[in-house]
Scaffold this motif. Structure first.
Motif, short mmCIF file in Angstrom:
data_model
loop_
_atom_site.label_atom_id
_atom_site.label_comp_id
_atom_site.label_asym_id
_atom_site.label_seq_id
_atom_site.Cartn_x
_atom_site.Cartn_y
_atom_site.Cartn_z
N SER A 196 13.92 35.44 51.75
CA SER A 196 14.36 36.51 52.65
C SER A 196 15.87 36.64 52.66
CB SER A 196 13.88 36.22 54.08
OG SER A 196 12.47 36.24 54.13
N SER A 197 16.34 37.89 52.50
CA SER A 197 17.77 38.16 52.55
C SER A 197 18.14 39.09 53.70
CB SER A 197 18.22 38.80 51.22
OG SER A 197 17.49 40.00 50.97
N ASP A 198 17.17 39.46 54.51
CA ASP A 198 17.41 40.36 55.64
C ASP A 198 18.18 39.63 56.74
OD1 ASP A 198 17.25 42.10 57.81
OD2 ASP A 198 15.15 41.62 58.22
N PRO A 199 19.40 40.05 57.08
CA PRO A 199 20.17 39.33 58.09
C PRO A 199 19.53 39.36 59.48
CG PRO A 199 21.25 41.40 57.50
CD PRO A 199 20.15 41.19 56.52
N TYR A 200 18.81 40.44 59.79
CA TYR A 200 18.15 40.51 61.09
C TYR A 200 17.05 39.45 61.19
CZ TYR A 200 20.55 44.99 61.42
OH TYR A 200 21.51 45.97 61.45
N ALA A 201 16.35 39.20 60.09
CA ALA A 201 15.33 38.16 60.09
C ALA A 201 15.96 36.79 60.30
CB ALA A 201 14.54 38.20 58.79
N GLY B 103 10.05 39.22 43.67
CA GLY B 103 11.50 39.38 43.50
C GLY B 103 11.86 39.89 42.13
N GLY B 104 12.93 40.70 42.05
CA GLY B 104 13.35 41.24 40.77
C GLY B 104 14.68 40.69 40.27
N SER B 105 15.33 39.83 41.06
CA SER B 105 16.59 39.24 40.63
C SER B 105 16.33 38.15 39.60
CB SER B 105 17.33 38.65 41.84
OG SER B 105 16.60 37.55 42.37
N ALA B 106 17.41 37.60 39.04
CA ALA B 106 17.26 36.53 38.06
C ALA B 106 16.53 35.34 38.68
CB ALA B 106 18.63 36.11 37.53
N GLY B 107 16.87 35.02 39.92
CA GLY B 107 16.18 33.91 40.60
C GLY B 107 14.71 34.19 40.80
N GLY B 108 14.39 35.44 41.15
CA GLY B 108 12.99 35.81 41.32
C GLY B 108 12.22 35.77 40.03
N LEU B 109 12.84 36.24 38.95
CA LEU B 109 12.20 36.19 37.64
C LEU B 109 11.88 34.76 37.23
CD1 LEU B 109 14.12 38.85 35.52
CD2 LEU B 109 11.64 38.66 35.71
N ASP B 110 12.83 33.86 37.46
CA ASP B 110 12.61 32.48 37.05
C ASP B 110 11.53 31.82 37.91
OD1 ASP B 110 13.62 30.36 35.20
OD2 ASP B 110 13.91 29.29 37.09
N GLY C 34 22.66 24.77 65.33
CA GLY C 34 22.68 25.06 63.91
C GLY C 34 23.27 26.43 63.64
N THR C 35 22.84 27.05 62.59
CA THR C 35 23.35 28.37 62.23
C THR C 35 22.22 29.25 61.75
OG1 THR C 35 24.82 29.57 60.74
CG2 THR C 35 23.83 27.56 59.88
N SER C 36 22.35 30.56 62.00
CA SER C 36 21.36 31.51 61.50
C SER C 36 21.87 32.26 60.28
CB SER C 36 21.00 32.52 62.61
OG SER C 36 22.17 33.22 63.03
N VAL C 37 23.02 31.83 59.75
CA VAL C 37 23.57 32.47 58.56
C VAL C 37 22.73 32.08 57.35
CG1 VAL C 37 25.57 32.70 57.05
CG2 VAL C 37 25.88 32.52 59.53
N GLN C 38 22.31 33.06 56.58
CA GLN C 38 21.45 32.76 55.44
C GLN C 38 22.22 32.04 54.35
OE1 GLN C 38 20.53 36.25 52.76
NE2 GLN C 38 21.11 37.36 54.60
N PRO C 39 21.56 31.13 53.64
CA PRO C 39 22.22 30.43 52.54
C PRO C 39 22.38 31.34 51.33
CG PRO C 39 19.92 29.77 52.70
CD PRO C 39 20.19 30.65 53.88
N PRO C 40 23.18 30.94 50.36
CA PRO C 40 23.35 31.75 49.15
C PRO C 40 22.02 31.95 48.41
CG PRO C 40 24.99 30.00 49.26
CD PRO C 40 24.00 29.72 50.34
N ARG C 41 21.97 32.99 47.58
CA ARG C 41 20.73 33.35 46.88
C ARG C 41 20.20 32.18 46.04
NH1 ARG C 41 22.19 37.81 44.92
NH2 ARG C 41 20.98 39.27 46.15
N ASP C 42 21.10 31.47 45.31
CA ASP C 42 20.61 30.39 44.46
C ASP C 42 19.99 29.27 45.27
OD1 ASP C 42 23.06 29.54 45.52
OD2 ASP C 42 23.57 28.37 43.75
N GLU C 43 20.53 29.01 46.47
CA GLU C 43 19.93 27.98 47.32
C GLU C 43 18.57 28.43 47.85
OE1 GLU C 43 20.73 25.87 51.64
OE2 GLU C 43 22.46 26.25 50.34
#
Length: 460
Positions: free
Chosen positions: A137-142, A231-238, A151-160
């Motif tokens: 999930s990359s939706d900031p509202y989620a 997912g369609g990104s490189a991470g999703g493809l892998d 803690g924090t609700s900031v999403q981690p980077p895509r690779d993480e």
């Protein structure tokens, strides 16, 4: 299609039905045939499942979002994805007999043990018709809905996010294998319910999770519920290449679809799996009429109902401010140049940007070609059947996730008028030949731990 029709060999199409409330078009809920409050009515969902099963579709596919995608000081412009997919699919499992049931659950906000248990339970209750659509999930509202004190609700980077997702899937699959197929002995005479040594802990210790196991219930009927990835990104493809049985891809043109298929198959082979291990099923939006003219009239009427919201809808997909888009100008140059998004789906953005770049489309022309980021066909049943056959015979897809403009009318038109054409062309089943989703998709049941070890030792 004119002239001699290309042959698809022995391949058969696969169809999922992607249900987004009242339909795929942003104005679907405003259509005269729609009832805006249907999205929480069980009778509505049961009717859709019955229509899909009447058409012998492979599965019903539920997307999900644990947020409303917008600030609370703005009105909703469409019904939300309101119902929890697992709860809804449990209801539909009880009123269908063959239809597959695919639920989206994000690895970003769940725990592997809970998810493994829920999907295994649903696979038992449906007698082997369940799939998990694995997403991050990359939706900031989620993310703001899942913060913890201190803690924090900031999403981690895509690779993480994708590293966590890969470990998450590893744990879930290990839990599904924590019971051997013959673990249940149920010997009334001796009082032994299970075989000694047939139920085992998994002892997982990884970067993100520590899970002992075993699961609380026997191995699922399919061995493992089917795994989809969207997912369609490189991470999703892998992630898909490593684990998926099917992908809900997003492709708006045949060249892009062919490129995606080749890249996915190459990555799949690189992970030691057969190139054709994954069923590629991109989304297919459509507006049907008895004639092409009637279909375009229906499409215009929906577009007029949506008005300026179509522009806002596209802006949300591209993760840009609507003020940056002009109806009669191309996309901003920085988008055309391929700048990456820090929020939202990179894959969804790429689909639209690639199409706009290749054909030099204005925003208005772009919105006439796609509904959100999926391929759009507006036409008669014969024209839609031709469009489906073209991509299938070209080898770009194994089928499609169907996304009608309006429910239930768009689905009924497809089942009653497009399915018969595809059957007559020998491209789609006339009746179900299997009772599990793996069977529908031409996938084998996943063997248990002991069988897999034996096969490995034998070099199979």
């Amino acid at each position: 299609m004119s002239g001699a029709r290309p042959q698809a060999g022995d391949r058969q199409l696969h169809f999922g039905l992607n249900v987004l409330s009242d339909g795929m078009h942003p104005a679907a809920w405003q259509h005269p045939s729609a009832e805006p409050t249907w999205f929480t009515d069980p009778a509505y969902w049961i009717n859709l499942a019955h229509i899909a099963e009447r058409g012998t579709l492979d599965a019903l596919f539920l997307a999900d979002s644990p947020s409303l995608f917008q600030p609370p000081d703005q009105p909703l412009v469409a019904p939300p994805l309101a119902l929890d997919p697992i709860v809804l699919l449990s209801t539909l499992a009880s009123v269908t007999t063959h239809l597959g049931l695919i639920g989206t659950v994000s690895t970003s906000f769940e725990e592997p043990y809970n998810l493994a248990r829920r999907f295994a339970s649903l696979d038992h209750l449906s007698r082997g018709r369940v799939a998990w659509n694995v997403v991050t999930s990359s939706d900031p509202y989620a993310w703001n809905n899942f913060g913890r004190a201190g803690g924090t609700s900031v999403q981690p980077p895509r690779d993480e996010r994708y590293r966590r997702a890969a470990e998450f899937v590893d744990v879930v699959r290990a839990l599904w294998d924590s019971w051997d197929d013959d673990a249940v002995l149920a010997d009334k005479r001796t009082g032994a319910f299970s075989r000694v040594g047939s139920i085992n802990t998994i002892g997982h210790r990884g970067e993100f999770y520590r899970v002992d196991g075993p699961l609380t219930l026997p191995r699922p009927p399919q061995g493992h519920p089917v795994l989809f990835q969207a997912g369609g990104s490189a991470g999703g493809l892998d992630l898909a290449a490593r684990y998926a049985d099917g992908v809900f891809a997003a492709q708006a043109s045949l060249p892009d679809a062919l490129h995606y298929a080749e890249e996915l198959r190459a990555r799949t082979a690189a992970h030691g799996r057969p190139r054709d291990a994954i069923r590629i099923m991109p989304g297919l939006s459509f507006v049907l009429g008895s004639t092409e003219e009637e279909a375009h009239r229906r499409h215009r009427e929906l577009n007029e109902l949506a008005g300026e919201r179509r522009l806002a809808h596209l802006a949300g997909q591209l993760s840009v401010d609507p003020a940056e888009l002009d109806w009669d100008k191309p996309l901003p140059q920085w988008l055309i140049d391929g700048a990456e998004t820090t929020v939202g789906s990179q894959g969804a953005r790429d689909i639209v940007v690639n199409l706009a770049r290749r054909e030099r489309l204005t925003v208005r022309q772009l919105l006439d070609r796609v509904i959100t980021w999926h391929r759009l066909v507006v036409g008669s049943p014969e024209q839609l059947a031709d469009a489906i056959e073209e991509w299938f015979v070209a080898g770009a897809v194994d089928g499609f996730n169907l996304m009608p403009d309006v429910f239930p009318s768009g689905l009924e038109l497809f089942v009653d008028h497009v399915i018969p054409i595809l059957r007559d062309r020998g491209l789609f089943r006339r009746e179900y030949r299997h009772t599990t989703l793996r069977g529908h998709l031409g996938l084998s049941r996943v063997p248990d731990r002991r069988a897999a070890l034996t096969a490995h030792a034998s070099g199979l």
